[in-house]
Design a protein around this motif. Structure first.
Motif, PDB file in Angstrom:
ATOM      1  N   SER A   1      -8.406   4.924  -5.513  1.00  0.00           N
ATOM      2  CA  SER A   1      -9.591   4.409  -5.477  1.00  0.00           C
ATOM      3  C   SER A   1      -9.450   3.054  -6.548  1.00  0.00           C
ATOM      4  O   SER A   1      -9.961   1.982  -6.421  1.00  0.00           O
ATOM      5  N   ARG A   2      -8.798   3.369  -7.559  1.00  0.00           N
ATOM      6  CA  ARG A   2      -8.410   2.295  -8.651  1.00  0.00           C
ATOM      7  C   ARG A   2      -7.550   1.016  -7.963  1.00  0.00           C
ATOM      8  O   ARG A   2      -8.012  -0.032  -8.105  1.00  0.00           O
ATOM      9  N   PHE A   3      -6.704   1.406  -6.883  1.00  0.00           N
ATOM     10  CA  PHE A   3      -6.026   0.278  -6.314  1.00  0.00           C
ATOM     11  C   PHE A   3      -6.866  -0.351  -5.592  1.00  0.00           C
ATOM     12  O   PHE A   3      -6.807  -1.615  -5.318  1.00  0.00           O
TER      13      PHE A   3
ATOM     14  N   MET B   1       0.967  -1.222   0.040  1.00  0.00           N
ATOM     15  CA  MET B   1      -0.147   0.022   0.062  1.00  0.00           C
ATOM     16  C   MET B   1       0.827   1.133  -0.114  1.00  0.00           C
ATOM     17  O   MET B   1       0.221   2.216  -0.434  1.00  0.00           O
ATOM     18  N   THR B   2       1.993   1.182   0.593  1.00  0.00           N
ATOM     19  CA  THR B   2       2.676   2.368   0.587  1.00  0.00           C
ATOM     20  C   THR B   2       3.359   2.807  -0.677  1.00  0.00           C
ATOM     21  O   THR B   2       3.321   3.952  -1.059  1.00  0.00           O
ATOM     22  N   VAL B   3       3.833   1.904  -1.553  1.00  0.00           N
ATOM     23  CA  VAL B   3       4.089   2.326  -2.878  1.00  0.00           C
ATOM     24  C   VAL B   3       3.120   2.874  -3.857  1.00  0.00           C
ATOM     25  O   VAL B   3       3.391   4.133  -4.373  1.00  0.00           O
ATOM     26  N   GLU B   4       1.841   2.429  -3.436  1.00  0.00           N
ATOM     27  CA  GLU B   4       0.570   3.335  -4.046  1.00  0.00           C
ATOM     28  C   GLU B   4       0.402   4.449  -3.778  1.00  0.00           C
ATOM     29  O   GLU B   4       0.353   5.494  -4.438  1.00  0.00           O
ATOM     30  N   ILE B   5       0.552   4.719  -2.347  1.00  0.00           N
ATOM     31  CA  ILE B   5       0.471   6.020  -1.986  1.00  0.00           C
ATOM     32  C   ILE B   5       1.790   7.004  -2.404  1.00  0.00           C
ATOM     33  O   ILE B   5       1.375   8.099  -2.948  1.00  0.00           O
ATOM     34  N   GLY B   6       2.589   6.411  -2.368  1.00  0.00           N
ATOM     35  CA  GLY B   6       3.981   7.256  -2.884  1.00  0.00           C
ATOM     36  C   GLY B   6       3.606   7.509  -4.352  1.00  0.00           C
ATOM     37  O   GLY B   6       3.864   8.709  -4.773  1.00  0.00           O
ATOM     38  N   PHE B   7       3.210   6.455  -5.366  1.00  0.00           N
ATOM     39  CA  PHE B   7       2.908   6.925  -6.624  1.00  0.00           C
ATOM     40  C   PHE B   7       1.934   7.814  -7.036  1.00  0.00           C
ATOM     41  O   PHE B   7       2.073   8.646  -7.853  1.00  0.00           O
ATOM     42  N   ALA B   8       0.859   7.666  -5.833  1.00  0.00           N
ATOM     43  CA  ALA B   8      -0.327   8.805  -6.182  1.00  0.00           C
ATOM     44  C   ALA B   8       0.291  10.075  -6.017  1.00  0.00           C
ATOM     45  O   ALA B   8      -0.261  11.005  -6.708  1.00  0.00           O
ATOM     46  N   LEU B   9       0.897  10.275  -4.692  1.00  0.00           N
ATOM     47  CA  LEU B   9       1.370  11.630  -4.422  1.00  0.00           C
ATOM     48  C   LEU B   9       2.553  11.985  -5.553  1.00  0.00           C
ATOM     49  O   LEU B   9       2.300  13.086  -5.860  1.00  0.00           O
TER      50      LEU B   9
END
Length: 77
Positions: free
Chosen positions: A61-63, A1-9
């Protein structure tokens, strides 16, 4: 999940920067009067902030949808 948050930001910041630069370009180049320059910057900043939020929410949301679909029994994710 952390990678997805970083990617989103990260992608949100890139898109916000691109939107701001595109909208504020006339003010950067001096094509706008001095009185209107502050308004152009304010508009560009507001639209850039909205672009950032839209990108972050869309990616996360997609993730979340993919993750919840993978958690369902019988799914082939």
């Amino acid at each position: 999940m952390t990678v997805e948050i970083g990617f989103a930001l990260f992608t949100g910041a890139l898109s916000a920067g691109a939107v701001f630069a595109l909208l504020a370009l006339p003010a950067f180049l001096g094509m706008v009067s001095a009185g209107a320059r502050a308004g152009v910057y304010a508009l560009a900043g507001t639209v850039a902030a909205v672009a950032f939020l839209v990108r972050v929410v869309r990616v996360l949301s997609r993730f979340d949808r993919r993750r919840s679909a993978a958690d369902e029994p019988g799914s082939r994710a």
